[in-house]
Design a protein around this motif. Structure first.
Motif, mmCIF file in Angstrom:
data_model
loop_
_atom_site.group_PDB
_atom_site.id
_atom_site.type_symbol
_atom_site.label_atom_id
_atom_site.label_comp_id
_atom_site.label_asym_id
_atom_site.label_seq_id
_atom_site.Cartn_x
_atom_site.Cartn_y
_atom_site.Cartn_z
ATOM 1 N N ALA A 98 6.549 0.046 -9.412
ATOM 2 C CA ALA A 98 6.894 -0.643 -7.992
ATOM 3 C C ALA A 98 8.292 0.050 -7.578
ATOM 4 O O ALA A 98 8.354 0.437 -6.289
ATOM 5 C CB ALA A 98 6.915 -2.081 -8.377
ATOM 6 N N GLY A 134 6.620 2.298 -4.878
ATOM 7 C CA GLY A 134 6.830 1.319 -3.769
ATOM 8 C C GLY A 134 5.695 0.432 -3.793
ATOM 9 O O GLY A 134 5.838 -0.674 -3.272
ATOM 10 N N ILE A 135 4.698 0.447 -4.549
ATOM 11 C CA ILE A 135 3.326 -0.383 -4.693
ATOM 12 C C ILE A 135 3.659 -1.258 -5.745
ATOM 13 O O ILE A 135 3.706 -0.603 -6.909
ATOM 14 C CB ILE A 135 2.422 0.322 -4.711
ATOM 15 C CG1 ILE A 135 2.028 1.318 -3.413
ATOM 16 C CG2 ILE A 135 0.830 -0.518 -4.623
ATOM 17 C CD1 ILE A 135 1.054 2.483 -3.538
ATOM 18 N N ILE A 136 3.450 -2.656 -5.528
ATOM 19 C CA ILE A 136 3.427 -3.509 -6.805
ATOM 20 C C ILE A 136 2.038 -3.690 -7.302
ATOM 21 O O ILE A 136 1.125 -3.968 -6.458
ATOM 22 C CB ILE A 136 4.115 -4.825 -6.180
ATOM 23 C CG1 ILE A 136 5.573 -4.777 -6.135
ATOM 24 C CG2 ILE A 136 3.848 -5.862 -7.443
ATOM 25 C CD1 ILE A 136 6.245 -6.210 -5.387
ATOM 26 N N HIS A 189 -3.363 -3.854 -6.068
ATOM 27 C CA HIS A 189 -2.126 -4.156 -5.868
ATOM 28 C C HIS A 189 -1.726 -5.776 -6.410
ATOM 29 O O HIS A 189 -3.096 -6.447 -6.532
ATOM 30 C CB HIS A 189 -1.531 -4.084 -4.441
ATOM 31 C CG HIS A 189 -2.094 -5.075 -3.438
ATOM 32 N ND1 HIS A 189 -2.343 -6.538 -3.648
ATOM 33 C CD2 HIS A 189 -2.946 -5.022 -2.295
ATOM 34 C CE1 HIS A 189 -2.628 -6.923 -2.540
ATOM 35 N NE2 HIS A 189 -3.102 -6.043 -1.630
ATOM 36 N N LEU A 227 0.172 -8.228 -5.181
ATOM 37 C CA LEU A 227 0.782 -8.843 -4.048
ATOM 38 C C LEU A 227 0.545 -10.493 -4.388
ATOM 39 O O LEU A 227 1.129 -11.401 -3.992
ATOM 40 C CB LEU A 227 0.828 -8.611 -2.679
ATOM 41 C CG LEU A 227 1.391 -7.046 -2.421
ATOM 42 C CD1 LEU A 227 1.026 -6.708 -1.038
ATOM 43 C CD2 LEU A 227 2.759 -7.084 -2.567
ATOM 44 N N PRO A 230 3.258 -0.660 1.835
ATOM 45 C CA PRO A 230 3.077 -1.096 0.242
ATOM 46 C C PRO A 230 3.686 -2.674 0.233
ATOM 47 O O PRO A 230 3.462 -3.312 -0.520
ATOM 48 C CB PRO A 230 3.942 -0.316 -0.384
ATOM 49 C CG PRO A 230 4.507 0.660 0.194
ATOM 50 C CD PRO A 230 3.729 0.756 1.789
ATOM 51 N N LEU A 251 12.903 -2.750 -0.940
ATOM 52 C CA LEU A 251 11.939 -1.430 -1.394
ATOM 53 C C LEU A 251 12.711 -0.300 -1.186
ATOM 54 O O LEU A 251 13.139 0.879 -1.779
ATOM 55 C CB LEU A 251 10.535 -0.971 -1.032
ATOM 56 C CG LEU A 251 9.797 -0.040 -0.977
ATOM 57 C CD1 LEU A 251 9.874 0.509 -2.348
ATOM 58 C CD2 LEU A 251 8.499 -0.101 -0.470
ATOM 59 N N TYR A 276 11.360 -5.672 -7.033
ATOM 60 C CA TYR A 276 12.395 -4.057 -6.383
ATOM 61 C C TYR A 276 13.559 -4.120 -6.651
ATOM 62 O O TYR A 276 14.356 -3.235 -6.393
ATOM 63 C CB TYR A 276 12.161 -4.290 -4.876
ATOM 64 C CG TYR A 276 10.763 -3.624 -4.383
ATOM 65 C CD1 TYR A 276 9.843 -2.792 -4.923
ATOM 66 C CD2 TYR A 276 10.194 -4.457 -3.345
ATOM 67 C CE1 TYR A 276 8.650 -2.451 -4.563
ATOM 68 C CE2 TYR A 276 8.836 -4.197 -2.829
ATOM 69 C CZ TYR A 276 8.098 -3.071 -3.465
ATOM 70 O OH TYR A 276 6.901 -2.873 -3.056
ATOM 71 N N ILE A 327 0.159 -12.900 1.432
ATOM 72 C CA ILE A 327 1.257 -13.654 0.685
ATOM 73 C C ILE A 327 1.319 -14.778 1.259
ATOM 74 O O ILE A 327 2.343 -15.663 1.088
ATOM 75 C CB ILE A 327 2.387 -12.705 0.383
ATOM 76 C CG1 ILE A 327 1.911 -11.562 -0.104
ATOM 77 C CG2 ILE A 327 3.062 -13.424 -0.393
ATOM 78 C CD1 ILE A 327 3.100 -10.316 -0.288
#
Lengths: 453, 453
Positions: free
Chosen positions: A375, A379-381, A416, A418, B108, B147, B178, B419
């Protein structure tokens, strides 16, 4: 963050799925009728599955199967997906390895599952089916099928594994927003569910149990079929769009993978990324390695037995030749809900038996450590499931560093994370554990299975 | 679902941002020092912002501003983003309108906010800054900046509006994953926060209050700068990559928009999609309409006054000429947390005053109805903020149907709602309400403001 993407156009979306069965050196043994122990024909599967899916399941002669225009049109919502050179991760690891990942997380439901959901909903609709059922672990498959079912105008009931139903309420909401019915499994709505709840009132469910419930509902509902998000051959077939696109993109990058890695629950994303590449091993053109990364708490490939077993807990499905921990195996409540399945699909099981693919089992804490690193570097979780592939990739990249030699690694970022942030919260708070599986657990759950001769 | 994407390659990512200020028929009035009421120079802003950002803020002469290579490299993680023809939605509405959306949700962190977060973190780092602060509403901006800060090695403290901190715990976790510090605002960590908590112990916060806290922390921390995710000119500047890409993509589609729509909080995504197109209105080449869609519960553009006001609740910022509900306006706890801001940036305010853009205010229930329709038609669950743009688009598309004439609508899908599923849960359960703002509310909160003339 100096990642470099390799992008295709819509015209590059594959027009055919790749069927690995005709190319396998040793084909899997047939699936059996549990009563007669006789091999099943496609017709025998029609009551349970859409007819075209039943035929695809047993098709071991056609190497390429056309993707219907309606399916390909829907793929265009998010496909082709990017291939990314993970320079941020490479730098953090200070490795000579080149790491690439196929980013399947860009689908609107956040995972690769939509590749097969669309195909399955399409074939059901085409045949005039009105209702479908399914199970879901973490909810990735359920979310994908909910979207596909809504598009094709099918009513959908999803049995969601109870531990995930509570751990991942957002995925439940996503399914409901798309218009699906979602039931926590085990439930009181089926005989299979009631039996388990009576025996073990606090049981938090498993994919095997949820499959039993979904199959039972399908069999007792008029004009209703059952659909499955992994394990079966036709699911792996649909997922090959991942590897077929990746093959073109690796060409754009001017490299060919030495190692291909996917996380492993029942096999859908591992098969999707691997099969298009393994065909070049079969032809002798390449000799890549293939690594399936499974949870240490559910290690069917590394510690399971190779036997005939049921695909579900109650024993409603045909007998499948698989590496299995036993269909009554109850996996620990890890956050990678999509990997909590007792067995591997028959193709992957056979490839593993024949030494054509490898497997590693990874403890939960290592996967979250890898996920956090990814991450921050890319940058990508990532989804907790996909984090198993990342952890295996990191192991390989560090090995390359020790050995001081370059190596090209390709892994599939299946989704991902999220919607899995509660899991990350627990990890940050130090509340997560590893889980052990003892040899006695495995022996106890597998002793009564049908032997494979 | 027969959506059609228009895809660019990495080389098509813009190399320059578009600065609308030089082209405006009437430029906004200057921002003022609250003590002296004198216009501020870039140097006056250096204590608060990175110097390059302060210069960009006041630059009304350079139409094009080069995007640094390091920023463009990071854009490549997810840019260029797709432009999509929303055929699924068109069909559901049975409209002759052609609807296109720019899909900024594929970043992302799930929103357009990363476009400016990367630029701001970059300029801070380049200047040798070590710490930055910011505020966030729904958490979209905070997640993006977390990020970016991690990538450039900056320490970040985020004040997150309390209602969102509890409504959207996953965005808090994302920021923490992050590596950022996240504090619910109002907090006891600043004078501004303590004052509000003392006066109104249960106050659930607002963007204005969170800005006060973030500014106060920045001003009292060594080598620390403040950053903002909307409202300011330099933020709008960075967001023009959205419209610049969309312009090329509309060309690929062979159409030019009659209407361009964005949701509206402080202006960042509306400016980003609109400014590159409005320049062709200024040049006389086109005459598109531009519609900002704001919540009925926070209607600064449709019902605010055009006056000098502070950007924050405590009055720490310069005075900005804006359409405002008053910096002490306390918006209802709607789920579109990113739109709960009292004022509009000075450029958009001036354009609105001059009749060059339009605004509509939309009740919460209409936005969720539109969002659910979009999710089912296009597959993507939109953020509650973006759903305002969708609702405005649907109004325009239905008007086109009534009038029986084709029309090309372009809107910005600023982010996905994966989310925000708790909000969808409430909507599905029938627990959401609309909120009214009375004229008395507006009058009471704006009566003490500095007159603009």
């Amino acid at each position: 963050m100096e990642s470099k993407k390799f992008l295709l156009q819509e015209r590059d979306i594959p027009e055919k799925w790749y069927n690995v069965l005709p190319d396998m050196p040793v084909k899997p043994r047939p699936i059996l009728n549990p009563a007669t122990k006789k091999p099943l024909s496609a017709e025998d599967l029609y009551p349970l599955f859409a007819e075209e899916l039943a035929r695809q399941e047993l098709n071991d002669t056609d190497r390429w199967i056309e993707i219907p225009e309606e399916v390909r049109d829907m793929y265009k919502i998010w496909r082709p997906t990017p291939l990314v050179r993970a320079r941020g991760l490479e730098k953090m690891l200070d490795t000579p390895a080149h790491i690439y990942f196929k980013n399947e997380s860009v689908s609107p439901v956040g995972s690769h599952k939509l590749n097969s959901a669309i195909a399955q909903a399409y074939y059901c609709k085409k045949q005039g089916v009105t209702n479908i059922t399914t199970e879901t672990g973490a909810g990735q498959w359920g979310a994908a099928l909910s979207l596909a079912a809504k598009h094709f105008g099918l009513e959908l009931a999803v049995y969601m594994v109870k531990v995930s139903y509570h751990q991942k309420p957002y995925r439940r909401s996503i399914m409901q927003t798309y218009g699906a019915q979602v039931i926590a499994s085990p439930s009181m709505s089926t005989k299979a569910g009631r039996r388990i709840l009576t025996d073990t009132p606090n049981y938090q469910g498993s994919l095997g149990t949820a499959i039993s419930e979904a199959v039972e509902l399908a069999m007792s509902t008029p004009n209703c079929k059952y659909t499955l998000g992994s394990v079966l051959n036709h699911v792996s077939l649909h997922q090959t769009v991942i590897g077929l696109e990746a093959e073109k993109q690796m060409e754009m990058a001017g490299e060919y993978p030495d190692v291909v890695i996917g996380c492993f629950g029942g096999g859908s994303n591992f098969s999707g990324i691997s099969f298009p590449f393994i065909r070049h091993n079969f032809s002798g053109e390449h000799s890549a390695r293939f690594i399936a990364a499974e949870p240490a708490s559910c290690p069917k490939l590394t510690r399971g037995v190779f036997q005939y077993d049921f695909g579900d807990e109650a024993g409603y499905t045909p007998l499948i030749p698989m590496l299995t921990l036993g269909h009554n195996f109850s996996p620990a409540n890890i956050h990678a809900g999509g990997l909590r399945y007792h067995g591997a699909g028959s193709i992957v099981s056979q490839l593993k038996q024949d030494g054509l693919i490898e497997a590693v089992d990874i403890p939960q804490l290592e996967t979250f450590k890898a996920a956090t690193m990814f991450a921050r570097g890319e940058g990508i979780i990532p989804a907790p499931e996909s984090s198993h592939a990342i952890a295996a990739t990191i192991r390989e990249a560090l090995k390359a560093k020790e050995e001081g030699r370059a190596k090209t690694i390709l892994f599939n970022l299946s989704g991902h994370g999220l919607i899995d942030m509660a899991a990350y919260d627990s990890y940050i708070a130090g509340d997560l554990s590893n889980y052990e599986v003892t040899d006695e657990d495995v022996a106890r759950n597998t002793e009564s299975l049908e032997r494979i001769i």
